[in-house]
Design a protein around this motif. Sequence first.
Motif, PDB file in Angstrom:
ATOM      1  N   GLN A 170       0.833  -1.202   0.000  1.00 13.15           N
ATOM      2  CA  GLN A 170       0.000   0.000   0.000  1.00 13.15           C
ATOM      3  C   GLN A 170       0.863   1.244   0.000  1.00 13.15           C
ATOM      4  O   GLN A 170       0.545   2.239  -0.673  1.00 13.15           O
ATOM      5  N   LEU A 171       1.998   1.205   0.713  1.00 18.82           N
ATOM      6  CA  LEU A 171       2.922   2.327   0.707  1.00 18.82           C
ATOM      7  C   LEU A 171       3.460   2.574  -0.699  1.00 18.82           C
ATOM      8  O   LEU A 171       3.563   3.721  -1.155  1.00 18.82           O
ATOM      9  N   ILE A 172       3.781   1.492  -1.398  1.00 19.73           N
ATOM     10  CA  ILE A 172       4.277   1.612  -2.778  1.00 19.73           C
ATOM     11  C   ILE A 172       3.223   2.266  -3.669  1.00 19.73           C
ATOM     12  O   ILE A 172       3.517   3.187  -4.441  1.00 19.73           O
TER      13      ILE A 172
ATOM     14  N   ALA B  43       1.123   7.061  -6.585  1.00 20.00           N
ATOM     15  CA  ALA B  43       0.063   8.042  -6.816  1.00 20.00           C
ATOM     16  C   ALA B  43       0.539   9.455  -6.522  1.00 20.00           C
ATOM     17  O   ALA B  43       0.159  10.410  -7.208  1.00 20.00           O
ATOM     18  N   ARG B  44       1.398   9.600  -5.509  1.00 22.85           N
ATOM     19  CA  ARG B  44       1.843  10.923  -5.083  1.00 22.85           C
ATOM     20  C   ARG B  44       3.034  11.436  -5.897  1.00 22.85           C
ATOM     21  O   ARG B  44       3.078  12.601  -6.278  1.00 22.85           O
ATOM     22  N   GLU B  45       3.998  10.543  -6.185  1.00 28.25           N
ATOM     23  CA  GLU B  45       5.253  10.979  -6.799  1.00 28.25           C
ATOM     24  C   GLU B  45       5.439  10.523  -8.236  1.00 28.25           C
ATOM     25  O   GLU B  45       6.342  10.986  -8.924  1.00 28.25           O
ATOM     26  N   GLY B  46       4.612   9.575  -8.699  1.00 30.22           N
ATOM     27  CA  GLY B  46       4.688   9.145 -10.087  1.00 30.22           C
ATOM     28  C   GLY B  46       5.737   8.099 -10.378  1.00 30.22           C
ATOM     29  O   GLY B  46       5.849   7.637 -11.515  1.00 30.22           O
ATOM     30  N   GLN B  47       6.491   7.677  -9.368  1.00 28.23           N
ATOM     31  CA  GLN B  47       7.474   6.616  -9.566  1.00 28.23           C
ATOM     32  C   GLN B  47       7.939   6.078  -8.219  1.00 28.23           C
ATOM     33  O   GLN B  47       7.783   6.733  -7.189  1.00 28.23           O
ATOM     34  N   VAL B  48       8.505   4.873  -8.251  1.00 29.21           N
ATOM     35  CA  VAL B  48       9.143   4.275  -7.089  1.00 29.21           C
ATOM     36  C   VAL B  48      10.494   3.744  -7.530  1.00 29.21           C
ATOM     37  O   VAL B  48      10.588   3.039  -8.539  1.00 29.21           O
ATOM     38  N   VAL B  49      11.545   4.088  -6.798  1.00 30.19           N
ATOM     39  CA  VAL B  49      12.885   3.569  -7.050  1.00 30.19           C
ATOM     40  C   VAL B  49      13.163   2.504  -6.001  1.00 30.19           C
ATOM     41  O   VAL B  49      13.155   2.788  -4.794  1.00 30.19           O
TER      42      VAL B  49
ATOM     43  N   ARG C 131      11.619  -5.685  -4.756  1.00 35.70           N
ATOM     44  CA  ARG C 131      11.403  -6.196  -6.119  1.00 35.70           C
ATOM     45  C   ARG C 131      10.300  -7.248  -6.140  1.00 35.70           C
ATOM     46  O   ARG C 131       9.507  -7.305  -7.083  1.00 35.70           O
ATOM     47  N   ARG C 132      10.249  -8.077  -5.110  1.00 37.21           N
ATOM     48  CA  ARG C 132       9.186  -9.079  -5.046  1.00 37.21           C
ATOM     49  C   ARG C 132       7.824  -8.402  -4.912  1.00 37.21           C
ATOM     50  O   ARG C 132       6.851  -8.782  -5.583  1.00 37.21           O
ATOM     51  N   ASP C 133       7.747  -7.378  -4.071  1.00 31.78           N
ATOM     52  CA  ASP C 133       6.489  -6.630  -3.942  1.00 31.78           C
ATOM     53  C   ASP C 133       6.081  -6.012  -5.276  1.00 31.78           C
ATOM     54  O   ASP C 133       4.903  -6.070  -5.668  1.00 31.78           O
ATOM     55  N   LEU C 134       7.050  -5.416  -5.974  1.00 28.76           N
ATOM     56  CA  LEU C 134       6.753  -4.786  -7.262  1.00 28.76           C
ATOM     57  C   LEU C 134       6.297  -5.828  -8.272  1.00 28.76           C
ATOM     58  O   LEU C 134       5.367  -5.580  -9.058  1.00 28.76           O
ATOM     59  N   ARG C 135       6.953  -6.980  -8.273  1.00 26.17           N
ATOM     60  CA  ARG C 135       6.580  -8.043  -9.209  1.00 26.17           C
ATOM     61  C   ARG C 135       5.144  -8.503  -8.958  1.00 26.17           C
ATOM     62  O   ARG C 135       4.361  -8.672  -9.903  1.00 26.17           O
ATOM     63  N   GLU C 136       4.781  -8.699  -7.698  1.00 26.18           N
ATOM     64  CA  GLU C 136       3.430  -9.154  -7.372  1.00 26.18           C
ATOM     65  C   GLU C 136       2.384  -8.093  -7.695  1.00 26.18           C
ATOM     66  O   GLU C 136       1.290  -8.411  -8.184  1.00 26.18           O
ATOM     67  N   LEU C 137       2.712  -6.843  -7.436  1.00 24.48           N
ATOM     68  CA  LEU C 137       1.780  -5.756  -7.775  1.00 24.48           C
ATOM     69  C   LEU C 137       1.626  -5.630  -9.291  1.00 24.48           C
ATOM     70  O   LEU C 137       0.524  -5.346  -9.789  1.00 24.48           O
TER      71      LEU C 137
END
Length: 252
Positions: free
Chosen positions: A8-10, A15-21, A37-43
């Motif tokens: 949810q933080l991601i 939504a707020r910043e337009g990207q996640v590094v 990376r695992r969280d990003l892959r699942e999302l």
Amino acid sequence: MLTTQRKQLILDRLAREGQVVAKTLAAELQISEDTIRRDLRELAQAGRLQRVHGGALPASAAAGDMKVREQLSTGEKLELGRYGASLIRPGQVVILDGGTTALQVARHLDPGLRATIVTHSPTVAVAAAAHPQVEILMLGGRLFRHSMVNVGAAVIAAAALLRADLYFMGVTGVHPSAGLSTGDAEEAAVKRALHERAAETIVLASAEKLMAASAFVVAALTDTTAIVVPRKTPERTLRALRAGGAKVRLAT
């Protein structure tokens, strides 16, 4: 932090910043990059974001099929369609992409317009056919039902024989760094071919496409004549697109 909380933080940060590094977020949360990376892959598998090298960008809500897209930003698409139709001049050869916004352009053509409309979308062709003085040229190929457009080698070969004045390109993502993108490789190839055959390319982009990205790149923002956005587009979005090199116009 629980997995659901991290995810949810991601999403909130996207939504707020337009990207996640990934590296930056991992350091901030004091966890491994592999976990992020695992969280990003699942999302991404759930369609909630678009993974890119080093992190993620917001996924486009416009990546759904035609039935889904018909329910999105209907007022904005009407506004954009009217504006787009007003740009077409008598005698021009105009390529109209597929999609719900292009359909609004076809529906709002000037009743007395004499021009040639080229399209690979059966639905757009039928809408344009309501204007008796408009010549319609259809580019045939395999029907991609998801977007109701023809795709494949036959469309690209036919496009190579065109010299159009104007191309209204439809995309699902408009992002300052990721450029113009769409969710299907064949669709992206057709869009690139049509773009190359037009003197000017204009993108009519409703809100759900802005600051979002899809898997297949079509072109850079700088390759277009203009990105036309709804009048109520937030100022921070306009600034970000212009910083990415886009020539932004408000639909008026």
